[in-house]
Design an enzyme around this catalytic site. Structure first.
Site, PDB file in Angstrom:
ATOM      1  N   LYS A 113       0.699  -1.216  -0.029  1.00 45.54           N
ATOM      2  CA  LYS A 113      -0.008   0.042   0.065  1.00 45.54           C
ATOM      3  C   LYS A 113       0.810   1.376  -0.040  1.00 45.54           C
ATOM      4  CE  LYS A 113      -3.946  -2.139   0.550  1.00 45.54           C
ATOM      5  NZ  LYS A 113      -3.589  -3.709   0.658  1.00 45.54           N
TER       6      LYS A 113
HETATM    7  C1  LIG Z   1      -4.366  -4.810   0.117  1.00 40.59           C
HETATM    8  C2  LIG Z   1      -3.306  -6.122   0.200  1.00 40.59           C
HETATM    9  C3  LIG Z   1      -3.559  -7.085  -0.682  1.00 40.59           C
HETATM   10  C4  LIG Z   1      -4.645  -7.129  -1.904  1.00 40.59           C
HETATM   11  O1  LIG Z   1      -4.659  -5.923  -2.512  1.00 40.59           O
HETATM   12  P1  LIG Z   1      -6.074  -5.306  -3.521  1.00 40.59           P
HETATM   13  O2  LIG Z   1      -5.467  -4.202  -4.119  1.00 40.59           O
HETATM   14  O3  LIG Z   1      -7.059  -4.950  -2.496  1.00 40.59           O
HETATM   15  O4  LIG Z   1      -6.551  -6.449  -4.447  1.00 40.59           O
HETATM   16  C5  LIG Z   1      -3.026  -8.179  -0.741  1.00 40.59           C
HETATM   17  N1  LIG Z   1      -1.952  -8.318  -0.027  1.00 40.59           N
HETATM   18  C6  LIG Z   1      -1.557  -7.353   0.841  1.00 40.59           C
HETATM   19  C7  LIG Z   1      -0.469  -7.600   1.739  1.00 40.59           C
HETATM   20  C8  LIG Z   1      -2.222  -6.282   1.232  1.00 40.59           C
HETATM   21  O5  LIG Z   1      -2.218  -5.364   2.076  1.00 40.59           O
END
Ligand SMILES: *Cc1c(COP(=O)(O)O)cnc(C)c1O
Length: 501
Positions: A113
């Site tokens: 993120k």
């Molecule tokens: C948010 C997240 C995901 C999923 O990503 P999306 O964009 O919501 O599909 C997968 N792995 C981790 C560690 C995340 O923080």
């Protein structure tokens, strides 16, 4: 580039307006109004760019009302000012003959993120200068664990902006919880919701859709926006790292420029994987996009059958960031795959809201199946994958990354395809240390250890370093203790902002 709503209710929206609003007034998501396709020359020239210059090149295509100076400043503040300590913010690591992982977790909160949430505050501040009317922006975020912390970290003490994060009380790891409840900053609020992630996300979406509340907030000088991946400003920065990953494979001699690759993504809200789709649309050569889910395998079923059915039991898994039954960003894909049929999209979303399900026509379903390959990993398969990837290749994967790798391996056994593959590695294994350590050493070996002791244990046993930001979390002061019911989220916001309803 201008933007419009997937549901047809807004068009000719500028980049800064789309970022500031987060979600379209009709409840749809903002998408680019035209296709952005690189020329062959552009695609070739971008191959030699640094991450910073690549980011500038791609963002320039989409942020029409930002000046080149605005874009350069945003990119430098996000990626070159120390938040990503490695020289390469998103290194590609070779795991096996044809599997390579794109490590997206070297930022301040140890999850992917950060790649977007370090730059979103830059976009938001500039957008508010360009098209704001002096209101304080309130970033409202529902988190399955990682977005919340990354948003808090990105927006901490940014002038003119407040952040309110709702997380599911029992739906995040201990490490994630501590990261959030110890967050410092004068403008941040963190509240536990008595429910799961979908409850929190539905609550937030409801608040965005409450026009009376928006009017009330406006009277008091506040305006809501979103840091979830429904915000176009979150998706755009994610396109960059797929190009970067592709060019890294070229540099490493794994592929020649122009060769197709596969992309494998552990998927929750469909944001990360959608960014790879946009990269492909821009001209990155892609063979298959592999969509990996955990036991909440609503996307696997959808891509296999054409029916999206959220009427199923919500499962709490060891890959909590993927514990989602309503994947918001699928709406953008549907819009694109149907050739921009906003009526169809609006009707699917209406059906999803009232009945929890919808079906796309067979043509749409076929198009999806030609491009996406979908599968899921059970809890046991996820643990086995962590174990085997470590034993066989010496690579330490977190639970989410392991889901992606497992589904990639299923894909290879099903198809025999040996195309070079880029698998998104979405979190540091230390962020989900308990599940990772259990998968490697078994529960008995870990009995009696706290999650914080486990950090050291995992590091000692594997010889890998604990990311700086995760160290010493248990010694930090807990600053956020609030809890609320899903139905009280709006009231909770009113109290924080001192707005009476
Ligand atoms: C948010 C997240 C995901 C999923 O990503 P999306 O964009 O919501 O599909 C997968 N792995 C981790 C560690 C995340 O923080």
């Amino acid at each position: 580039m201008l933007y419009k709503s997937t549901r047809g209710g807004a068009s000719n929206v500028t980049f800064s307006q789309a970022v500031k609003m987060g979600i379209a007034p009709d409840g749809g998501l903002f998408v680019p109004q035209e296709n952005c396709v690189l020329t062959a020359e552009e695609f070739q020239n971008m191959a030699s760019l640094s991450y910073k210059d690549l980011a500038i090149a791609i963002i320039s295509k989409y942020a029409g009302d930002f000046t080149p100076e605005d874009i350069e400043k945003a990119v430098c503040n996000a990626y070159c000012s120390g938040s990503f300590p490695l020289e390469d913010p998103a290194p590609v690591v070779s795991v096996s003959e044809s599997l390579n992982v794109l490590e997206l977790w070297h930022g301040p909160t140890s999850a992917f993120k950060d790649m977007a949430l370090q730059i979103l505050p830059e976009f938001m501040t500039k957008s508010n200068q360009i098209c704001g009317d002096g209101k304080e922006i309130v970033i409202l975020t529902a988190t399955s664990g990682d977005t919340g912390k990354a948003a808090l970290e990105g927006f901490q003490d940014v002038p003119g902006i407040r952040v309110i994060v709702f997380y599911p009380e029992d739906g995040v790891s201990q490490m994630q919880k501590y990261q959030m409840i110890t967050q410092e900053g004068k403008n941040v609020h963190v509240i536990a919701v008595n429910g799961n992630f979908d409850d929190a996300q539905t609550g937030v979406k409801g608040i965005f859709g409450d026009q009376d509340f928006a009017v009330l907030l406006a009277e008091k000088g506040y305006e809501l926006s979103s840091a979830n991946s429904i915000n176009w400003g979150r998706l755009l920065p994610q396109i960059i790292y797929y190009f970067h990953g592709y060019y890294s494979l070229v540099k490493q001699g794994k592929i020649n420029l122009g060769d197709k690759i596969n992309i494998a993504v552990p998927t929750g809200n469909f944001g990360n994987i959608l960014a790879s789709y946009y990269a492909m649309k821009m001209g990155m050569p892609v063979n298959r996009i592999i969509c990996a889910s955990n036991d909440n395998n609503v996307l696997t079923d959808f891509l296999h059958t054409g029916t999206y059915d959220a009427n199923r039991t919500f499962m709490t898994t060891i890959s909590p960031a993927m514990d989602i039954l309503v994947s918001s960003n699928l709406e953008r894909l549907l819009y694109d795959i149907t050739g921009g049929d906003s009526e169809a999209v609006a009707s699917y979303m209406a059906a999803l809201k009232t009945d929890g399900l919808y079906s796309v026509d067979s043509k749409t379903s076929d198009t999806l199946q030609n491009l996406f390959w979908a599968g899921y990993a059970t809890e046991q398969e996820t643990e086995e994958t962590i174990h085997h990837v470590y034993e066989d290749y010496g690579y330490l994967a977190d639970t989410h990354t392991a889901v992606g790798i497992h589904v990639y391996e299923k894909y290879v056994s099903a198809t025999g395809d040996q195309t070079q593959t880029l698998a998104a590695s979405t979190a540091s294994p230390f962020k989900f240390n308990k599940s990772v350590a259990e998968a490697l050493f078994g529960c008995e070996a870990l009995e009696g250890m706290t999650e914080f002791q486990l950090l050291d244990y995992l590091s000692e046993q594997t010889g890998q370093q604990i990311p700086e930001p995760l160290k010493g979390l248990d010694k930090k002061q807990v600053l956020h203790k609030g809890v609320c019911l899903p139905k009280d989220m709006e009231t909770c916001i009113s109290e924080i902002l001192g707005v009476t309803q």
